[in-house]
Design a protein around this motif. Structure first.
Motif, PDB file in Angstrom:
ATOM      1  N   GLN A 183       0.837  -1.339   0.113  1.00  0.00           N
ATOM      2  CA  GLN A 183       0.077  -0.028   0.036  1.00  0.00           C
ATOM      3  C   GLN A 183       0.780   1.131  -0.077  1.00  0.00           C
ATOM      4  N   ASN A 184       0.761   2.004   1.012  1.00  0.00           N
ATOM      5  CA  ASN A 184       1.575   3.515   0.935  1.00  0.00           C
ATOM      6  C   ASN A 184       2.823   3.443   1.806  1.00  0.00           C
ATOM      7  N   LYS A 185       3.071   1.993   2.104  1.00  0.00           N
ATOM      8  CA  LYS A 185       4.564   1.921   2.920  1.00  0.00           C
ATOM      9  C   LYS A 185       5.630   1.457   1.922  1.00  0.00           C
ATOM     10  N   ARG A 186       5.866   2.580   1.169  1.00  0.00           N
ATOM     11  CA  ARG A 186       7.222   2.330   0.578  1.00  0.00           C
ATOM     12  C   ARG A 186       8.353   2.004   1.145  1.00  0.00           C
ATOM     13  N   PRO A 187       8.596   2.850   2.529  1.00  0.00           N
ATOM     14  CA  PRO A 187       9.969   2.116   3.053  1.00  0.00           C
ATOM     15  C   PRO A 187      10.035   0.717   3.342  1.00  0.00           C
ATOM     16  N   ASP A 188       8.942   0.290   3.548  1.00  0.00           N
ATOM     17  CA  ASP A 188       9.134  -1.351   3.680  1.00  0.00           C
ATOM     18  C   ASP A 188       9.455  -2.028   2.507  1.00  0.00           C
ATOM     19  N   TYR A 189       8.924  -1.471   1.206  1.00  0.00           N
ATOM     20  CA  TYR A 189       9.340  -2.123  -0.031  1.00  0.00           C
ATOM     21  C   TYR A 189      10.753  -1.916  -0.223  1.00  0.00           C
ATOM     22  N   VAL A 190      11.208  -0.843  -0.070  1.00  0.00           N
ATOM     23  CA  VAL A 190      12.649  -0.533  -0.484  1.00  0.00           C
ATOM     24  C   VAL A 190      13.426  -1.245   0.904  1.00  0.00           C
ATOM     25  N   GLY A 191      12.956  -1.526   1.902  1.00  0.00           N
ATOM     26  CA  GLY A 191      13.928  -2.215   2.873  1.00  0.00           C
ATOM     27  C   GLY A 191      13.972  -3.820   2.622  1.00  0.00           C
ATOM     28  N   ASN A 192      12.822  -4.322   2.081  1.00  0.00           N
ATOM     29  CA  ASN A 192      12.711  -5.841   1.516  1.00  0.00           C
ATOM     30  C   ASN A 192      13.472  -5.871   0.114  1.00  0.00           C
ATOM     31  N   PHE A 193      13.665  -4.714  -0.340  1.00  0.00           N
ATOM     32  CA  PHE A 193      14.525  -4.870  -1.595  1.00  0.00           C
ATOM     33  C   PHE A 193      15.720  -5.442  -1.651  1.00  0.00           C
ATOM     34  N   TRP A 194      16.464  -5.130  -0.449  1.00  0.00           N
ATOM     35  CA  TRP A 194      18.044  -5.567  -0.340  1.00  0.00           C
ATOM     36  C   TRP A 194      18.169  -7.103  -0.328  1.00  0.00           C
ATOM     37  N   SER A 195      16.991  -8.052   0.047  1.00  0.00           N
ATOM     38  CA  SER A 195      17.065  -9.178  -0.053  1.00  0.00           C
ATOM     39  C   SER A 195      17.229 -10.006  -1.242  1.00  0.00           C
ATOM     40  N   ILE A 196      16.507  -9.136  -2.229  1.00  0.00           N
ATOM     41  CA  ILE A 196      16.358  -9.908  -3.583  1.00  0.00           C
ATOM     42  C   ILE A 196      17.319  -9.147  -4.653  1.00  0.00           C
ATOM     43  N   VAL A 197      18.319  -8.188  -4.186  1.00  0.00           N
ATOM     44  CA  VAL A 197      19.334  -7.669  -5.187  1.00  0.00           C
ATOM     45  C   VAL A 197      20.187  -8.490  -5.677  1.00  0.00           C
ATOM     46  N   ASN A 198      20.400  -8.763  -6.871  1.00  0.00           N
ATOM     47  CA  ASN A 198      21.250  -9.591  -7.646  1.00  0.00           C
ATOM     48  C   ASN A 198      22.680  -8.945  -7.900  1.00  0.00           C
ATOM     49  N   TRP A 199      23.171  -9.122  -6.890  1.00  0.00           N
ATOM     50  CA  TRP A 199      24.606  -8.215  -6.620  1.00  0.00           C
ATOM     51  C   TRP A 199      25.682  -8.913  -7.719  1.00  0.00           C
ATOM     52  N   ASP A 200      25.445  -9.964  -8.043  1.00  0.00           N
ATOM     53  CA  ASP A 200      26.467 -10.645  -9.303  1.00  0.00           C
ATOM     54  C   ASP A 200      26.045  -9.758 -10.698  1.00  0.00           C
ATOM     55  N   GLN A 201      24.985  -9.350 -10.912  1.00  0.00           N
ATOM     56  CA  GLN A 201      24.573  -8.627 -12.161  1.00  0.00           C
ATOM     57  C   GLN A 201      24.809  -7.114 -11.908  1.00  0.00           C
ATOM     58  N   VAL A 202      24.881  -6.650 -10.754  1.00  0.00           N
ATOM     59  CA  VAL A 202      25.500  -5.266 -10.518  1.00  0.00           C
ATOM     60  C   VAL A 202      26.684  -5.134 -10.759  1.00  0.00           C
ATOM     61  N   GLN A 203      27.426  -6.244 -10.329  1.00  0.00           N
ATOM     62  CA  GLN A 203      29.014  -6.228 -10.448  1.00  0.00           C
ATOM     63  C   GLN A 203      29.291  -6.249 -12.098  1.00  0.00           C
ATOM     64  N   LYS A 204      28.350  -7.045 -12.598  1.00  0.00           N
ATOM     65  CA  LYS A 204      28.582  -7.085 -14.140  1.00  0.00           C
ATOM     66  C   LYS A 204      28.435  -5.707 -14.831  1.00  0.00           C
ATOM     67  N   TYR A 205      27.314  -5.078 -14.496  1.00  0.00           N
ATOM     68  CA  TYR A 205      27.170  -3.426 -14.871  1.00  0.00           C
ATOM     69  C   TYR A 205      28.272  -2.778 -14.577  1.00  0.00           C
ATOM     70  N   TYR A 206      28.636  -2.922 -13.391  1.00  0.00           N
ATOM     71  CA  TYR A 206      29.841  -2.021 -12.759  1.00  0.00           C
ATOM     72  C   TYR A 206      31.220  -2.215 -13.691  1.00  0.00           C
ATOM     73  N   ASP A 207      31.505  -3.496 -14.126  1.00  0.00           N
ATOM     74  CA  ASP A 207      32.599  -3.820 -14.716  1.00  0.00           C
ATOM     75  C   ASP A 207      32.400  -3.688 -16.305  1.00  0.00           C
ATOM     76  N   ALA A 208      31.290  -3.740 -16.892  1.00  0.00           N
ATOM     77  CA  ALA A 208      31.163  -3.145 -18.349  1.00  0.00           C
ATOM     78  C   ALA A 208      31.682  -1.864 -18.899  1.00  0.00           C
ATOM     79  N   LYS A 209      32.185  -1.698 -19.911  1.00  0.00           N
ATOM     80  CA  LYS A 209      32.764  -0.592 -20.418  1.00  0.00           C
ATOM     81  C   LYS A 209      31.870   0.280 -21.271  1.00  0.00           C
TER      82      LYS A 209
END
Length: 238
Positions: A212-238
């Protein structure tokens, strides 16, 4: 007879050209212009709609993916045809965004942002954190992973109305910020510039059924589903 042979030869050549263009998925000009019309394709999820339960519910994922994302892709491609856009990829469209309509801006942004967003998610993982050179950069530029999460969460929760929160690389340095609507940091004229490597959709359709209107809860739970391997690939990409 010679004219008939030439007609058949030219017809076969034209048909072959159409077949090649069709088979390569390109809309290359048969008039010798040598340009290819880029179009968006729907990025597959790579996981089931219910794979992110606990953070994002299955119904939200299905509606978000099929209806919202599907509409962005269709409408962006319609606008590309309507405005006779010649571009090799989405990034080249964003570099010339001031030339195009609001329809193309909003829908091309939506198609690109969501294609990236799906790849940045994975099933819930306990103690989910980055590592390697990405973590080193986060520690250097934010003072630590927790400090980064605080800044990113602030960008996500303080984004007024619909928009996105981003982690970007600019001139070798990481920074966070937000963009309204379906804008992204690759678009010409956007205040937040850089190469996006992590994005969070904070449009209400991304979370409202569960939070509903609890955006902070959504943001807080986001950290458990971040694909950090993919973030690393984007970080490494030229």
């Amino acid at each position: 007879m010679a004219n008939r042979r030439n007609f058949i030869k030219n017809s076969l050549g034209l048909a072959a050209g159409v077949l090649i263009a069709k088979n390569t998925g390109a809309t290359e000009s048969l008039l010798g212009l040598g340009q290819t019309a880029f179009k968006f394709e729907m990025e597959p999820l790579g996981y089931a709609f219910n794979a992110l339960e606990g953070a994002i519910d299955a119904q939200t994922m299905q509606i978000h993916y099929e209806r919202h994302y599907g509409a962005y892709v269709k409408n962006a491609n319609d606008a590309i045809v309507e405005e006779k856009v010649q571009a090799k990829d989405a990034k080249s469209i964003f570099k010339s965004m001031d030339k195009y309509s609001a329809k193309l801006r909003n829908n091309a942004g939506g198609a690109f942002n969501h294609a990236m967003f799906w790849k940045l998610l994975r099933p819930t993982k306990a103690d989910n954190k980055p590592s390697g050179t990405l973590l080193q950069a986060i520690n250097k530029d934010f003072g630590g992973f927790d400090q980064f999460k605080e800044q990113f969460a602030k960008a996500a929760t303080s984004q007024f109305g619909s928009g996105w929160a981003w982690l970007v690389v600019e001139n070798g340095k990481l920074k966070v910020g937000g963009t309204p609507n379906q804008d992204n940091p690759l678009m010409k004229g956007i205040a937040l510039q850089g190469k996006p490597i992590l994005g969070l959709d904070v449009w209400e359709h991304a979370y409202y059924l569960k939070y509903q209107n609890k955006r902070p809860d959504y943001v807080g739970n986001f950290w458990s589903i971040v694909n950090w391997d993919q973030v690393q690939k984007y970080y490494d990409a030229k």
